[in-house]
Every structure is written in C-alpha cells, then in structure tokens.
Design a protein around this motif. Sequence first.
Motif, PDB file in Angstrom:
ATOM      1  N   ASP A   1       0.864  -1.178   0.000  1.00 24.16           N
ATOM      2  CA  ASP A   1       0.000   0.000   0.000  1.00 24.16           C
ATOM      3  C   ASP A   1       0.900   1.226   0.000  1.00 24.16           C
ATOM      4  OD1 ASP A   1      -2.124  -1.722   0.204  1.00 24.16           O
ATOM      5  OD2 ASP A   1      -2.403  -1.419   2.357  1.00 24.16           O
ATOM      6  N   TRP A   2       0.668   2.145  -0.909  1.00 22.44           N
ATOM      7  CA  TRP A   2       1.520   3.346  -0.982  1.00 22.44           C
ATOM      8  C   TRP A   2       0.690   4.476  -1.574  1.00 22.44           C
ATOM      9  CZ3 TRP A   2       6.459   4.260  -4.434  1.00 22.44           C
ATOM     10  CH2 TRP A   2       7.202   5.306  -3.885  1.00 22.44           C
ATOM     11  N   ILE A   3       0.669   5.607  -0.881  1.00 23.38           N
ATOM     12  CA  ILE A   3      -0.067   6.779  -1.358  1.00 23.38           C
ATOM     13  C   ILE A   3       0.936   7.850  -1.776  1.00 23.38           C
ATOM     14  CG2 ILE A   3      -1.685   8.614  -0.732  1.00 23.38           C
ATOM     15  CD1 ILE A   3      -2.899   6.687   1.315  1.00 23.38           C
ATOM     16  N   ILE A   4       0.829   8.296  -3.023  1.00 23.60           N
ATOM     17  CA  ILE A   4       1.653   9.389  -3.543  1.00 23.60           C
ATOM     18  C   ILE A   4       0.717  10.565  -3.782  1.00 23.60           C
ATOM     19  CG2 ILE A   4       3.219  10.147  -5.366  1.00 23.60           C
ATOM     20  CD1 ILE A   4       3.809   7.155  -5.882  1.00 23.60           C
ATOM     21  N   GLY A   5       0.954  11.662  -3.061  1.00 27.00           N
ATOM     22  CA  GLY A   5       0.026  12.784  -3.105  1.00 27.00           C
ATOM     23  C   GLY A   5       0.545  13.967  -3.900  1.00 27.00           C
ATOM     24  N   PRO A   6      -0.276  15.006  -4.038  1.00 33.77           N
ATOM     25  CA  PRO A   6       0.131  16.206  -4.783  1.00 33.77           C
ATOM     26  C   PRO A   6       1.283  16.920  -4.084  1.00 33.77           C
ATOM     27  CG  PRO A   6      -1.936  16.573  -3.624  1.00 33.77           C
ATOM     28  CD  PRO A   6      -1.639  15.120  -3.491  1.00 33.77           C
ATOM     29  N   GLY A   7       2.319  17.231  -4.835  1.00 34.65           N
ATOM     30  CA  GLY A   7       3.463  17.952  -4.284  1.00 34.65           C
ATOM     31  C   GLY A   7       4.453  17.095  -3.536  1.00 34.65           C
ATOM     32  N   ASP A   8       4.194  15.781  -3.419  1.00 34.77           N
ATOM     33  CA  ASP A   8       5.161  14.904  -2.762  1.00 34.77           C
ATOM     34  C   ASP A   8       6.428  14.800  -3.595  1.00 34.77           C
ATOM     35  OD1 ASP A   8       3.549  14.385  -0.612  1.00 34.77           O
ATOM     36  OD2 ASP A   8       2.727  12.515  -1.412  1.00 34.77           O
TER      37      ASP A   8
ATOM     38  N   LEU B   1      22.334  14.025  -4.689  1.00 33.73           N
ATOM     39  CA  LEU B   1      21.194  14.455  -5.502  1.00 33.73           C
ATOM     40  C   LEU B   1      19.885  13.989  -4.865  1.00 33.73           C
ATOM     41  CD1 LEU B   1      20.075  15.685  -8.164  1.00 33.73           C
ATOM     42  CD2 LEU B   1      20.385  13.421  -9.194  1.00 33.73           C
ATOM     43  N   MET B   2      19.859  12.749  -4.374  1.00 33.92           N
ATOM     44  CA  MET B   2      18.650  12.194  -3.759  1.00 33.92           C
ATOM     45  C   MET B   2      18.186  13.055  -2.587  1.00 33.92           C
ATOM     46  SD  MET B   2      16.434   9.609  -3.463  1.00 33.92           S
ATOM     47  CE  MET B   2      17.137   8.224  -4.347  1.00 33.92           C
ATOM     48  N   GLU B   3      19.089  13.336  -1.651  1.00 33.53           N
ATOM     49  CA  GLU B   3      18.702  14.076  -0.450  1.00 33.53           C
ATOM     50  C   GLU B   3      18.535  15.563  -0.733  1.00 33.53           C
ATOM     51  OE1 GLU B   3      21.716  12.842   2.331  1.00 33.53           O
ATOM     52  OE2 GLU B   3      20.522  11.113   2.958  1.00 33.53           O
ATOM     53  N   ARG B   4      19.105  16.029  -1.841  1.00 30.35           N
ATOM     54  CA  ARG B   4      19.014  17.457  -2.180  1.00 30.35           C
ATOM     55  C   ARG B   4      17.653  17.840  -2.749  1.00 30.35           C
ATOM     56  NH1 ARG B   4      18.169  21.756  -3.953  1.00 30.35           N
ATOM     57  NH2 ARG B   4      19.621  23.348  -4.692  1.00 30.35           N
ATOM     58  N   VAL B   5      17.067  16.993  -3.604  1.00 30.53           N
ATOM     59  CA  VAL B   5      15.850  17.417  -4.314  1.00 30.53           C
ATOM     60  C   VAL B   5      14.589  16.715  -3.834  1.00 30.53           C
ATOM     61  CG1 VAL B   5      17.168  17.991  -6.380  1.00 30.53           C
ATOM     62  CG2 VAL B   5      16.075  15.766  -6.222  1.00 30.53           C
ATOM     63  N   THR B   6      14.717  15.700  -2.947  1.00 28.68           N
ATOM     64  CA  THR B   6      13.512  15.031  -2.442  1.00 28.68           C
ATOM     65  C   THR B   6      13.346  15.314  -0.953  1.00 28.68           C
ATOM     66  OG1 THR B   6      14.669  12.946  -1.962  1.00 28.68           O
ATOM     67  CG2 THR B   6      13.733  13.215  -4.162  1.00 28.68           C
TER      68      THR B   6
ATOM     69  N   TYR C   1       9.466  12.323  -3.647  1.00 30.77           N
ATOM     70  CA  TYR C   1       9.939  11.057  -3.095  1.00 30.77           C
ATOM     71  C   TYR C   1      11.146  10.538  -3.878  1.00 30.77           C
ATOM     72  CZ  TYR C   1       5.581  10.565  -0.375  1.00 30.77           C
ATOM     73  OH  TYR C   1       4.548  10.739   0.507  1.00 30.77           O
ATOM     74  N   GLY C   2      12.153  10.069  -3.148  1.00 32.46           N
ATOM     75  CA  GLY C   2      13.290   9.387  -3.747  1.00 32.46           C
ATOM     76  C   GLY C   2      13.174   7.899  -3.483  1.00 32.46           C
ATOM     77  N   ILE C   3      13.570   7.083  -4.471  1.00 33.19           N
ATOM     78  CA  ILE C   3      13.469   5.624  -4.367  1.00 33.19           C
ATOM     79  C   ILE C   3      14.861   5.024  -4.514  1.00 33.19           C
ATOM     80  CG2 ILE C   3      12.428   3.543  -5.328  1.00 33.19           C
ATOM     81  CD1 ILE C   3      10.233   5.375  -6.519  1.00 33.19           C
ATOM     82  N   VAL C   4      15.287   4.247  -3.514  1.00 29.00           N
ATOM     83  CA  VAL C   4      16.595   3.597  -3.557  1.00 29.00           C
ATOM     84  C   VAL C   4      16.412   2.090  -3.510  1.00 29.00           C
ATOM     85  CG1 VAL C   4      17.764   5.533  -2.458  1.00 29.00           C
ATOM     86  CG2 VAL C   4      16.904   3.687  -1.038  1.00 29.00           C
ATOM     87  N   GLY C   5      17.465   1.383  -3.888  1.00 28.53           N
ATOM     88  CA  GLY C   5      17.446  -0.080  -3.871  1.00 28.53           C
ATOM     89  C   GLY C   5      18.601  -0.609  -4.685  1.00 28.53           C
ATOM     90  N   ALA C   6      18.917  -1.877  -4.485  1.00 25.49           N
ATOM     91  CA  ALA C   6      20.034  -2.496  -5.196  1.00 25.49           C
ATOM     92  C   ALA C   6      19.734  -2.582  -6.687  1.00 25.49           C
ATOM     93  CB  ALA C   6      20.300  -3.887  -4.635  1.00 25.49           C
TER      94      ALA C   6
END
Length: 633
Positions: free
Chosen positions: A306-313, A468-473, A315-320
């Motif tokens: 379950d994942w809700i992505i809202g207006p103006g969110d 970049l991830m922590e800078r823009v998300t 989000y950065g996504i990481v993984g191997a």
Amino acid sequence: MAFLLGCEKVRVEFPTKTVFEGLSLGVDEGARIGIVGQNGDGKSTLLRVLSGDVEVDDGRVIRTRGVSVGMLGQSDDLRDGDTVERAVVGDRPEYEWAGDPRVRAIIAGLLEDVDWNATVGTLSGGQRRRVDLARLLIGDWDVLMLDEPTNHLDVRAITWLAEHLKTRWRRGAGALLVVTHDRWFLDEVCEAMWEVHGRRVWPFEGGFSAYIMQRVERDRLEALAEQKRQNALRRELAWLSRGARARATKPKFHVAAAQALIADVPPLRNELELKRMAMARLGKQVVDLKGASLRFGNRVILDDVDWIIGPGDRYGIVGANGIGKTTLLRIIQGLQPLDSGRVKIGQTVRFAVLSQHLDELRKLGDDRVRQVISRYSRRTMLDGKEMTPGQLLERLGFTKDDQNEPVCDLSGGQKRRLALMLILLDEPNVLILDEPGNDLDTDMLAAVESLLDGWPGTLLLVTHDRYLMERVTDHQFALIDGKVRHLPGGVDEYLKLAEEADREAAKNTEGGRRGGSGTCPGNGIANRPGSSVGGDLGRPSSAASNDSGNAAAPSTPALSGGEQRALRKLMASNEKKIETLKGKIEKKQLEMAAADQSDYLVLTAMQEEIADFEAQIESLELEWFEAAEKLGE
C-alpha cells in the motif's frame, strides 16, 4: 611527502581546441584529489596526460622512477572472449588470489552478482564496468586514477568503494585522483580538489563541501561579472548548511562559517506554496497503490504494498541494482499489470518521464536545438516566474553556439538537459526522473537541482547519487524484499538495513558459500544470475520493523509524556550550552587578535581552545538534532 608525478608548462591542443596552456602541477604521496569542472573542460584529458596516455604538445610530464600508475578510463580494454575470472585475476592460480583477503574483499564488493565463469562479451554494460574496476583495484598501484568510477554502481557498491579507497593505503601513502560528478563520493574520499577551467587547474583544500565554500568566496570577491554563477553556488551552499550534510557527525567544514555567506539566501523550496500549487494542478489524488503484488517467476517485485503518492510529494526511491525500481515506476504509471491489487491514478495526472537512455530524443535526429525549441511558444512557470523556452535553455547552460548544434551531436550531458527542458515545457504535473544525474558535471547538477526546486508538482526520483537524492527530495523510500519502506534516516538508514540483512543471511547460511565449482572460497560469489549486491533485505532493523509495506506517510514512534519532556529539556539545555560556547569562541578570537602575532605558541594554544569549543558545539548540535527527530520536529 615524496613527489610522485606531475607536469611542467604543459600545452595540450586538439584540432579544434586548446585544452591546457602552461599547465604545471604535482601529485605528492598521500594526495587524495577530486577533479571537477564543466563537461568538455578537460578533466579526463588531465588524467590521461598524467598517466602518459596522451602526448603533450609542449612542456613535459614527470614521474618519479619506479612509481606505478593504475588507470580506470571511461572505456575498457577487456577481451570479449575472456571469462570474468581471467579478466579480473589474469593467469594467477586460484589458491594465490583466493587466499588474499584484499582480493576477496574487492571481488565480493563489486562482483557478487556476476557469474565467475561467464564470458565478458555476455555481460551487461554495468557488469562489464564493475569487472574492469575490480581488475584495476586488485593491482598494487602507487597512484590510482579513476574516471567516473561510480557509474553503474548502486548505493551500497558506491559506499563500499569509498570505504575501500579510504583504507587502501596507510595514512600518507599512495595517491588518488578521481573524476566524478558524485558529490557525496568526493566528500567521503577526497582531501583536496582540482577545478579544471579555462585551460588551467585551480587547487582547493578540503573535499567538495569545502571547495564549494571557497569557490563562493572567490567568486564573491573576484568575479562580479559572474553573478549568475555565484548565486547558483550559494544556493548549493545553502543546502550543504541546512540539509543532511549539516547533521553529519563529521562535517567537512564547520557549518557556522557558512552562515554569513548564505544569510540572505531564501529557503531552497517553499514546500507549502509548492504543495498548494500542486493541488491546484492535480487535485487531491495522484497515485494510490492498494495491495499491489507482482512477481517475475520466483522473483518478487512487490508483495502486498500500500503506498499513497500525493500532490506535491517529492519522493526518492533507492534499492540495489536489479531489485525492480524501474518496474515500480512503470507500475505507478499504470504501464505494468499487477498479479493482484490495484493502482488508482488521479484523473488530472499527466506523467512525464526522463529515462536513463533518453529514448525520447531519438526522434529529433539531425534537428538543431534552436529548431526544436522554436516549436514551443508557451511559457512555463518556475519559482513563481514565467520563463520562455530560450530562458529555460540558458538556465540549463546552453550557449548560443550550442543552440546551432544538431541534437544527435550533443554531448551526453547536453542531451540530458535538453530532454529535461522539453519535459518541463510540456507542463506535466507528475515528473519521474530515472538517473537524471548521468553525464552531468557538478555545475550542471547544481543548475538542474535549482530548477527542480521551483517545480510545482509531484516528483519521483530514482538515482544512486546520494547527494542528488537528499538534495531534491523530501522523503526517501527503499524497495526491499517486495516492500516499499520509508527511510526517516535517508540513505544511511537503507545502508544499515542492508548490512543487518547481510549479517542475518550469513547466520542462516553458515557454511553454505564455501567451496564449490565456480565459487570463490569465502567471498560470497556464486553463479546465481540476478543475485544482487543488496542481498536479501527481508529482515528489517528494529527501527523499521513496524513498517510492513504501507509507506503512505512517515511515522514517529510513540513517546510517553515523560520521554517527550526529557527530550525537550535536553534540547533547551543544549541550546543554552551552544550559545555559551559561541560566546567563549568570540572572546577567545578577540584575545587572539590582541595577542602578539609573532608568538606562535600562544596563538596555537588559543586556536586549540577554539577547536575544542567547536567540537563541543558539534556534539551538542548532533544531540539536539537526534532529540528533534525522535520528537518528529
């Protein structure tokens, strides 16, 4: 420190361009140098000059007798018919290299998902790059020169490489020169910076953060004509002071020293205003995942998420590598069917995707840049201002000469910037960026980040660039064992989860990785296609154990009233202590100014006292931030 290599009054000239003129520099033993500059200014050429791969037109390259140099170029000389084992260790017998802990650690850190008996010609581009890097690192070199070593590495492999380079030589031994756009990596590994610009090389002390601060000050004093460039750097410095780097346990420069430079810089993003504008464009619903599950054979991509992505969110996504991040992006867009569950997309959502391979530019062919932008008459809103296509192009670093170039002849970085501009001109309200930092130099990364700061919509970012991830998300999530898990601690928390999972997996498979055909004894390499460097992350740490795949919003552990009061008392106490210590520093600085400037012993003692006060402040600030995070403030 012994001199290892360098050059004197070197000139390098290509048919259409003079790259260096009168260049003199040296590399001493113990040097850890990061090389930055704009695309095309000569960073890679500088490495090739110092390694002896490029013949200079004038001057001379000097190397101390017996000094060995290892070079990782942007392309490799691996033979397609060789096995991975032969490409990495050559003809050395297995007992010799497998008995060397350093070699085993390098192979385990870079090649855990690569079949040891596969031929080089069958590998993907990323696997081939890692094979070449492992081949180089197992060698015994006095000087290592690395050109974009983090390309094709995931976050864990980049972290491993940084740790390896920091501990490869004893203190004061060996030398490292590295060209990369990964600013976190530069800060972790480098103790000095070279900026390649205008046919010269400008040296700076410290890592990337210190380089940014010194460059801002230099531009402020010397380059009023470069006002636009200075402002971009000061915005970058504002992030370094206000963002995750300011909370690090060992910051590369003292944050307080930067405050005077950024006192008049507004916040990077007005989050409330951007969310208000996003809701006006998107409404209340963007993308909802409900019970989403997807498998490819025995491989789980999503497991009842379950994942809700809202207006103006944002989000950065990481993984191997290979864990399914790009597949997750396709699911979010409704392009990938699920095995079960559903994806609900808001009626007003308009997606735009900047892909890794820039497929969207192929249709432009030989069209010139100015022809492409002439097809767009509309203006776009950024930072609350209307911008024409030409203004947007200029902000992304395109000169008038660049606008006359055919799209097919642009550099990789120019193509990526052009693709981003065309996406923004189409006015989407959900922007998906898959490795947008590829091919961009540090200046252009800062320009893109500044551009994204004012973009009023929902932003989803996949990148291995931690900075970049922590800078823009605003929030980071990890795709782990089929779950989408929120990371309140950012990328560092993901790395801790991965390490815990590796330790747990090692306990459960004790002895299972010893010996066997095609397996390196004791190093965890097995011929398992698709096995990822990230390992099995199915056992989260206690900090994240309550998050079972529902990543709708960040959560804070419940605290009792007594615990909350204790934390607030600690924060208030630390604030008072910090102010007291700042007063002591100011007093000691006045004493230093009034002291005999020729009495170095007294001045040194005073400076040591100031350093001790600053260390105490740093420790108190860290305690304050940790308490604030526990309170959710």
